[in-house]
Design an enzyme around this catalytic site. Structure first.
Site, PDB file in Angstrom:
ATOM      1  N   SER A  39      33.886  33.702  21.452  1.00  0.00           N
ATOM      2  CA  SER A  39      33.136  33.907  20.210  1.00  0.00           C
ATOM      3  C   SER A  39      34.062  33.689  19.016  1.00  0.00           C
ATOM      4  CB  SER A  39      32.551  35.319  20.160  1.00  0.00           C
ATOM      5  OG  SER A  39      31.519  35.470  21.109  1.00  0.00           O
TER       6      SER A  39
ATOM      7  N   ASN B 269      36.787  47.775  27.704  1.00  0.00           N
ATOM      8  CA  ASN B 269      37.547  46.950  26.775  1.00  0.00           C
ATOM      9  C   ASN B 269      37.187  47.276  25.335  1.00  0.00           C
ATOM     10  OD1 ASN B 269      36.223  44.470  25.168  1.00  0.00           O
ATOM     11  ND2 ASN B 269      34.931  44.960  26.955  1.00  0.00           N
TER      12      ASN B 269
ATOM     13  N   LEU C 139      37.338  41.030  19.147  1.00  0.00           N
ATOM     14  CA  LEU C 139      37.071  39.617  18.854  1.00  0.00           C
ATOM     15  C   LEU C 139      38.324  38.786  18.568  1.00  0.00           C
ATOM     16  CD1 LEU C 139      33.820  39.747  16.680  1.00  0.00           C
ATOM     17  CD2 LEU C 139      34.048  38.858  19.002  1.00  0.00           C
TER      18      LEU C 139
ATOM     19  N   CYS D 295      28.599  42.633  19.360  1.00  0.00           N
ATOM     20  CA  CYS D 295      29.943  43.076  19.722  1.00  0.00           C
ATOM     21  C   CYS D 295      30.122  44.547  19.367  1.00  0.00           C
ATOM     22  CB  CYS D 295      31.007  42.247  19.012  1.00  0.00           C
ATOM     23  SG  CYS D 295      32.678  42.751  19.481  1.00  0.00           S
TER      24      CYS D 295
ATOM     25  N   ASN E 295      25.325  42.262  26.454  1.00  0.00           N
ATOM     26  CA  ASN E 295      26.733  42.476  26.181  1.00  0.00           C
ATOM     27  C   ASN E 295      27.142  43.790  26.857  1.00  0.00           C
ATOM     28  OD1 ASN E 295      29.331  42.250  25.057  1.00  0.00           O
ATOM     29  ND2 ASN E 295      28.537  41.565  23.083  1.00  0.00           N
ATOM     30  N   SER E 296      28.422  44.106  26.783  1.00  0.00           N
ATOM     31  CA  SER E 296      28.885  45.340  27.418  1.00  0.00           C
ATOM     32  C   SER E 296      28.187  46.561  26.819  1.00  0.00           C
ATOM     33  CB  SER E 296      30.408  45.477  27.282  1.00  0.00           C
ATOM     34  OG  SER E 296      30.796  45.438  25.931  1.00  0.00           O
TER      35      SER E 296
ATOM     36  N   THR F 148      33.497  40.500  33.948  1.00  0.00           N
ATOM     37  CA  THR F 148      34.478  41.367  34.599  1.00  0.00           C
ATOM     38  C   THR F 148      35.004  40.778  35.896  1.00  0.00           C
ATOM     39  OG1 THR F 148      33.555  43.380  33.602  1.00  0.00           O
ATOM     40  CG2 THR F 148      34.815  43.646  35.635  1.00  0.00           C
TER      41      THR F 148
END
Length: 315
Positions: free
Chosen positions: A47, A70, A74, A133, A196-197, A275
Site C-alpha cells: 500500500s 502487527n 504503512l 489500516c 484487513n486485520s 500471515t
C-alpha cells in the site's frame, strides 16, 4: 477431466485465485519479482503513500501460535516506486495481467492525489484503495466512518474510471454490513476485500510480563487463524448484500486448501494470503493450489464457479 482453478475477475483471467495480501512479500521490486515467479494467480504491491514511509518502530510484527500481531504503520517506498514498477512490468510483459496496485493515503486529499496519479498513468491493471489500516497512531480506520467513506467514494468516482476495489476492516454487526453495502452499491466499485486485520488486539509474553510489539503500547492488528471465522462472516455478509457486479476478495486465516475452499464457498472470487505467506514464503501458493484442486476433485467440481457462493443454510 482435471478441474480448473481459473477465475475471471474484473475483466482479467487468472490461472488461480491466490495472491498475496498487500503488506507481505511486496515491499521491494525483488519481493514483487518473487511474487511474479510464484504459483500465485496474481499479486499486489505494498500500500503506497505519496512519499516513502519508514513505518512504526520495531518490533512491530510478531508471529504467535495461531497467527500474527502487527503494527507496521504503512512502511512503503512511495507511489512513484510502485507505479514505475507496474508500468515497467506492463511494458515488458504485455501479454500478462498487470499487478494490482494498492494505495493508502494518510488523508482524504492524499487518497485523491494518489488515485489521480494512477488515473493519469498508462496503468491497465486493478487498483485497491485501503480504507482500513488499523495501525497508524492517531489515524482512525476510515471505513468505520460510513459518512466519510461515502464522501471519499463520491469524490473518487468523479474522476477515477479504472477498476477500483476497496479494502475493508472487519465488521461485527448486521447493521454495519447493511450500512456499508448500501454505500458500496451506489458506486462502480469493482470489488471489496474482506478483511484487513482485526485491529487493536493484544498479545502478551507471560515470561516477560510484557507486550510483544513496541508501537501503540503493544496494540496491533491480528491476522492468521484467529480471524478466519470473522473473515468468512464478512465475505458471506457482503456477498449476500452487494449487487452482482461487485466481486469479493477473501482475506483472513487462509493456511490450507480447505481454508481457501471455505472463502470461495462463502462467495469470494479471489483470495489473499498474508500471515501464512510471511511464515512459509511463496511456496505456499503451490501447496494451497494443489490442496484446493484435490478438494474439487473429491467433490466432483470442474471449476470454482460450480460452488462459489453456494454455502448452504440449515433449514
Amino acid at each position: 477431466m482435471k478441474p480448473s482453478l481459473q477465475v475471471e475477475f474484473c475483466g482479467h483471467i487468472y490461472e488461480n485465485p491466490l495472491m498475496n495480501a498487500s503488506g507481505v512479500c511486496c515491499m521491494t521490486t525483488n519481493e514483487l519479482d518473487d511474487m511474479a515467479r510464484s504459483s500465485s494467480g496474481a499479486f499486489i504491491t505494498k500500500s503506497a503513500t505519496s512519499m516513502e514511509r519508514d513505518g512504526n518502530p520495531e518490533p512491530r510484527y510478531v508471529s504467535v501460535p495461531l497467527g500474527s500481531i502487527n503494527s507496521m504503520g504503512l512502511p512503503n517506498k512511495g507511489i512513484d516506486y510502485y507505479l514505475d514498477y507496474v508500468l515497467d512490468r506492463q511494458d515488458r510483459f504485455p501479454s500478462e495481467n498487470p499487478p494490482f496496485m494498492s494505495v493508502a493515503g494518510m488523508s482524504i486529499d492524499e487518497n485523491i492525489k494518489l488515485l489521480h496519479r494512477i488515473q493519469d498513468s498508462n496503468f491497465r491493471g486493478i487498483t485497491e484503495l485501503n480504507l482500513s489500516c488499523p495501525n497508524v497512531p492517531g489515524k482512525p480506520q476510515v471505513a468505520y466512518d460510513f459518512e466519510l467513506t461515502d464522501q471519499i467514494l463520491s469524490s473518487v468516482f468523479e474522476f477515477f474510471t479504472k477498476p477500483l476495489g476497496v479494502k475493508l476492516p472487519p465488521y461485527f454487526d448486521f447493521a454495519h454490513f447493511d450500512a456499508m453495502a448500501c454505500i458500496l452499491n451506489k458506486y462502480p466499485i469493482a470489488y471489496v476485500n474482506c478483511i484487513n486485520s482485526v485491529g487493536n488486539g493484544l498479545y502478551i509474553d507471560v515470561e516477560k510480563e510484557s507486550v510483544v510489539i513496541k508501537p501503540k503500547d503493544g496494540f496491533g492488528g491480528i491476522g492468521g487463524e484467529y480471524i478466519k471465522p470473522t473473515a468468512l462472516a464478512n465475505v458471506r455478509a457482503f456477498y449476500n448484500r452487494l449487487n452482482g457486479r461487485i466481486r469479493i476478495i477473501g482475506t483472513g486465516g487462509i493456511k490450507t486448501g480447505q481454508d481457501a475452499f471455505e472463502h470461495l464457498l462463502c462467495g469470494a472470487t479471489m483470495l489473499q494470503i498474508g500471515t501464512e505467506l510471511q511464515n512459509e514464503g511463496t511456496e505456499i501458493f503451490e501447496r494451497i493450489n494443489a490442496e484446493l484442486l484435490q478438494i474439487l476433485e473429491q467433490k466432483g467440481y470442474q471449476s470454482i464457479e460450480d460452488f462459489r457462493g453456494k454455502l448452504r443454510s440449515i433449514s
